[in-house]
Design an enzyme around this catalytic site. Structure first.
Site, PDB file in Angstrom:
ATOM      1  N   ASP A   1       0.836  -1.205   0.000  1.00 14.41           N
ATOM      2  CA  ASP A   1       0.000   0.000   0.000  1.00 14.41           C
ATOM      3  C   ASP A   1       0.874   1.260   0.000  1.00 14.41           C
ATOM      4  OD1 ASP A   1      -2.502   0.966  -0.291  1.00 14.41           O
ATOM      5  OD2 ASP A   1      -3.115   0.751   1.796  1.00 14.41           O
TER       6      ASP A   1
ATOM      7  N   HIS B   1       4.357  10.558  -0.063  1.00 15.78           N
ATOM      8  CA  HIS B   1       3.906  11.947   0.059  1.00 15.78           C
ATOM      9  C   HIS B   1       5.086  12.803   0.484  1.00 15.78           C
ATOM     10  CE1 HIS B   1      -0.318  11.293  -0.601  1.00 15.78           C
ATOM     11  NE2 HIS B   1      -0.336  10.321   0.287  1.00 15.78           N
TER      12      HIS B   1
ATOM     13  N   GLY C   1      -1.878   8.001   3.794  1.00 19.96           N
ATOM     14  CA  GLY C   1      -1.009   7.012   3.156  1.00 19.96           C
ATOM     15  C   GLY C   1       0.407   7.069   3.662  1.00 19.96           C
TER      16      GLY C   1
END
Lengths: 337, 444
Positions: free
Chosen positions: B310, B314, B329
């Site tokens: 996953d 960022h 995330g």
């Protein structure tokens, strides 16, 4: 212990040697009963001072306080401004409308810019939970949370406690009902923490749509029926319901909300005969509280709360700023992650 | 290419349950021989011999859920940096989500991703295509042409395909091209304002919650549509026990459904967000301890088919903001194996089963021929220390982003070498020295 020895052991504080051990005031959660007692005792002194003709002292002389309000506020900002000025400090108000925040500057950049101006305290209000803590990690002055999102509003809880303590003589053992929009209320969260720490019993009264999930695990009793919820209680604390939440999203209408959850003379009869009424303001008359109740000079503490607000804010500014004894230094170890 | 013999290894091939001491011979990028008895005349064949020192040798990991920020936000992650991170994490195959800028909803964009990935050549990269145009959840993309161009499956990435009719048609239409529809199972209305798991923790922090039922509601609705259409369905990154139960029951009924989870959902719970740690803001949010244990049970009993990283890179600006404003995330390619091995060390899942979830199971879900040590297959391998102690250190990441919820976490188990098509693409012993740490001070 002899008198001489106890005097030697006494730190530079005039509160019977008690010391406030925190650098910031970010929330009530994490404070202890002695911390809160100390803040309230110190506030008492400022209540008296504020009633004098000459209200000014010089304990913050040469110190700078910046009010940084990312969310509109008149009362809290004015209260902090008065508090700082009555202590003899220089108070600057940063208004969001003219600030660089509107130009897209990040919260942390704003914090670091202000930090470079060497303030001694930053009073911060922000619409996001946790924003004040984030900011406190990036500056080297004291940070006071003047309300962050739905998280905490610690000075409100302290002023509420001071108000109650002065009227009832204690907090321990009181029954307090907090009524209304708990889900979005930082005032409710701070009050739940503070009242529980101080030994009061807290009940919440609200429709389920305005109660956050898991709130009963914070040690409160939850009610959906106003009269049962405030039955036999000493204090009825009303919360403000934001206009945008009363048109069908959380409650169907203002009149329905008032019918079931607005405080009026009838419902108030369920409480103790000497029960007192509080509201953090600004009030929505006819929404969460009826004017007859709000203006009842024998039972409504609403104006007194405002008065206590200035005293509490003076106490916290005084304590946090005078806790800082080192001058500002470039090596104060603030990290930019 | 010179042949390579990996000797003195603990061979683990979850595709057929093999767990034995032995050696593996790689010739021309393919697995030529494998087993406890591999006879090689090293001198005659000019074979390079790698002594694995008893370490585990398994198929390279297959990561079915990776976000790359190319095209669009290359400063967060490119197809090149993602492949380097994959190599460092023992991942030799990964599937990329379509939520880039522009969105991968068209053959030409899909081919751009494939071409850029090939230029790097450190891992197999298989892009998902968007299930709906612009990820708007309204009109289907060209499933047939996209599948022909290599779309490995269809998904709207981090967005749920919320409209039941769109989902129904996607499931039935995808079936003629033998493709799976991958769902982000979360009811968007219930999740709309939330940023953390609904419950006491979020309430104390003053954060709006996302209830656990937002996940199982979407899974249960989708299962009805699977029953109706017969289409192949995969529920991504499950985070709740209720959703695991729903999938377990669906599998008992024989429905063509699979699911995966990601390391944060079995290694962390909602307590990780306390202090407004934005690196622990994930989508779905970290759940309760009971949910975490149910996820582990689902991995152990095989209800959860696969574990994916996953991976969601960022930049600082997306995370150094108040919690609810932070992008959800975390990066995961480089911590996938080490965190997953916690399940082995706590004896929750046997090693061979764990590797199954990390290799052949996701490969099969995506219809890819990877994730085994079968002779004749591509020599995509990972050699790892099962017990080597370490610590998650984002400064060492090959990824361009450092937003891991596992920062500083002690680990047990480490990738020693990654081999892709016979070439060593990562070798811990020749890892370059740590670059000078970036320093930042408050501007005076």
């Amino acid at each position: 212990m002899t008198d001489a020895l106890s005097q030697l052991a006494r730190p530079a504080s005039d509160d019977d040697g008690r010391v406030y051990p925190h650098r910031h005031l970010l929330g009530i959660e994490g404070l202890t009963r002695p911390d809160i007692d100390l803040l309230l005792d110190r506030s008492e002194r400022f209540v008296d001072q504020n009633r004098q003709l000459d209200k000014k002292v010089s304990s913050l002389r040469g110190r700078t306080v910046i009010n940084l309000f990312f969310e509109n506020s008149t009362r809290t900002r004015t209260s902090f401004e008065l508090a700082g000025k009555r202590l003899g400090g220089d108070v600057i108000n940063m208004s969001v409308g003219t600030s660089s925040v509107k130009k897209g500057e990040s919260l942390i950049d704003t914090a670091m810019t202000l930090n470079a101006m060497h303030p001694d305290a930053l009073v911060v209000r922000h619409s996001e939970s946790g924003a004040v803590q984030l900011l406190s990690e990036k500056v080297n002055c004291a940070v006071i949370n003047a309300g962050d999102g739905s998280h905490e509003h610690p000075t409100q809880a302290l002023l509420d406690a001071l108000t109650i303590r002065r009227r009832k003589g204690r907090l321990d053992g009181l029954e307090v009902a907090i009524c209304g929009d708990v889900a979005h209320s930082r005032v409710a969260r701070s009050n739940i923490h503070l009242l529980s720490i101080m030994g009061a019993r807290v009940r919440l009264v609200a429709p389920p749509t305005l109660l956050p999930s898991g709130i009963e695990r914070m040690g409160v009793e939850v009610h959906h029926d106003m009269e049962r919820g405030i039955a036999g209680c000493d204090i009825v604390m009303m919360l403000r319901l934001q206009t945008e939440r009363m048109k069908g999203s959380f409650v169907p209408s203002v009149r329905e909300y008032f019918r079931y959850f607005g405080l009026d003379v009838d419902k108030l009869q369920a409480a103790k005969p000497d029960a007192l009424i509080m509201h953090p303001g600004p009030m929505n008359r006819g929404v969460e509280i009826d004017s007859l109740v709000a203006d009842d000079i024998d039972r409504s503490l609403i104006r007194e709360q405002v008065e206590m607000g200035v005293a509490v804010r003076m106490a916290i500014l005084d304590i946090l700023v005078s806790n800082q004894t080192e001058p500002w230094s470039q090596n104060s170890g603030v990290n930019v992650q | 290419m010179r042949a390579t013999l990996y000797k003195n290894a603990r061979l683990l091939d979850p595709a057929n349950g093999l767990d034995t001491r032995g050696a593996l011979l790689v010739r021309d990028g393919k697995i030529a021989e494998v087993g406890s008895q591999v006879f090689v005349d090293a001198i005659q064949d000019d074979v390079e011999v790698v002594d694995c020192g008893g370490r585990c040798l398994a198929p390279g990991l297959v990561d079915m859920r990776v976000q790359v920020r190319e095209p669009g936000d290359e400063h967060m992650e490119t197809l090149a940096s993602a492949q380097k991170a994959a190599a460092a994490g023992g991942v030799t195959t990964f599937a990329t989500l379509p939520n880039t800028n522009p969105i991968i909803d068209d053959v030409s964009l899909l081919e751009f991703v494939e071409r850029r990935a090939l230029e790097v050549g450190l891992a197999n990269v298989h892009p998902y295509a968007a299930a709906t145009k612009g990820l708007r959840g309204e009109e289907m993309t060209e499933f047939g042409m996209l599948a022909e161009s290599g779309a490995v499956a269809f998904t709207d990435g981090e967005k749920a395909i919320a409209d039941a009719l769109v989902m129904r048609r996607a499931l039935s239409y995808a079936s003629i091209f033998k493709r799976t529809v991958v769902q982000h199972p979360e009811d968007p209305a219930l999740a709309r304002e939330g940023s953390a798991n609904e419950g006491e923790t979020a309430t104390r922090l003053g954060l709006a919650g996302i209830p656990a039922v937002a996940e199982v509601m979407m899974v249960e609705r989708d299962l009805r549509l699977v029953e109706l259409t017969g289409g192949r369905y995969h529920a991504a990154h499950l985070s709740t026990g209720a959703a695991v139960d729903a999938i377990r029951q669906a599998k008992t009924r024989g429905l063509p459904v699979t699911c995966d989870t990601a390391p944060p959902y079995f290694a962390l719970n909602e307590g990780a967000v306390v202090g407004y740690r934005t690196f622990a803001r994930l989508s779905p949010p970290l759940r309760s301890e009971a949910d975490r244990l149910a996820i582990i049970a689902g991995i152990a009993d095989g209800t959860i088919d696969a574990i994916a990283s996953d991976h969601a890179p960022h930049d600082q600006d997306s995370k150094r903001v108040p919690f609810a404003q932070a992008e959800p995330g975390g990066v995961g390619l480089e911590t996938l194996l080490a965190i997953s091995l916690e399940l082995v060390h706590t004896e929750a899942v046997p090693l061979i089963d764990l590797l199954h979830r990390l290799t052949v199971a996701p490969a099969r879900i995506l219809g890819l021929p990877y994730g085994t040590l079968a002779v004749g297959g591509d020599a995509d391998l990972v050699v790892f220390d099962l017990n080597r102690a370490g610590k998650v250190d984002p400064e060492r990441f090959a990824s361009k982003s450092r937003n891991t919820p596992f920062d500083g976490r002690p680990t047990e188990g480490r990738v020693w070498r990654t081999v892709y098509r016979g070439r060593t693409v990562y070798d811990v012993t020749t890892e370059p020295p740590l670059p000078t740490r970036r320093r930042a001070f408050v501007d005076a």
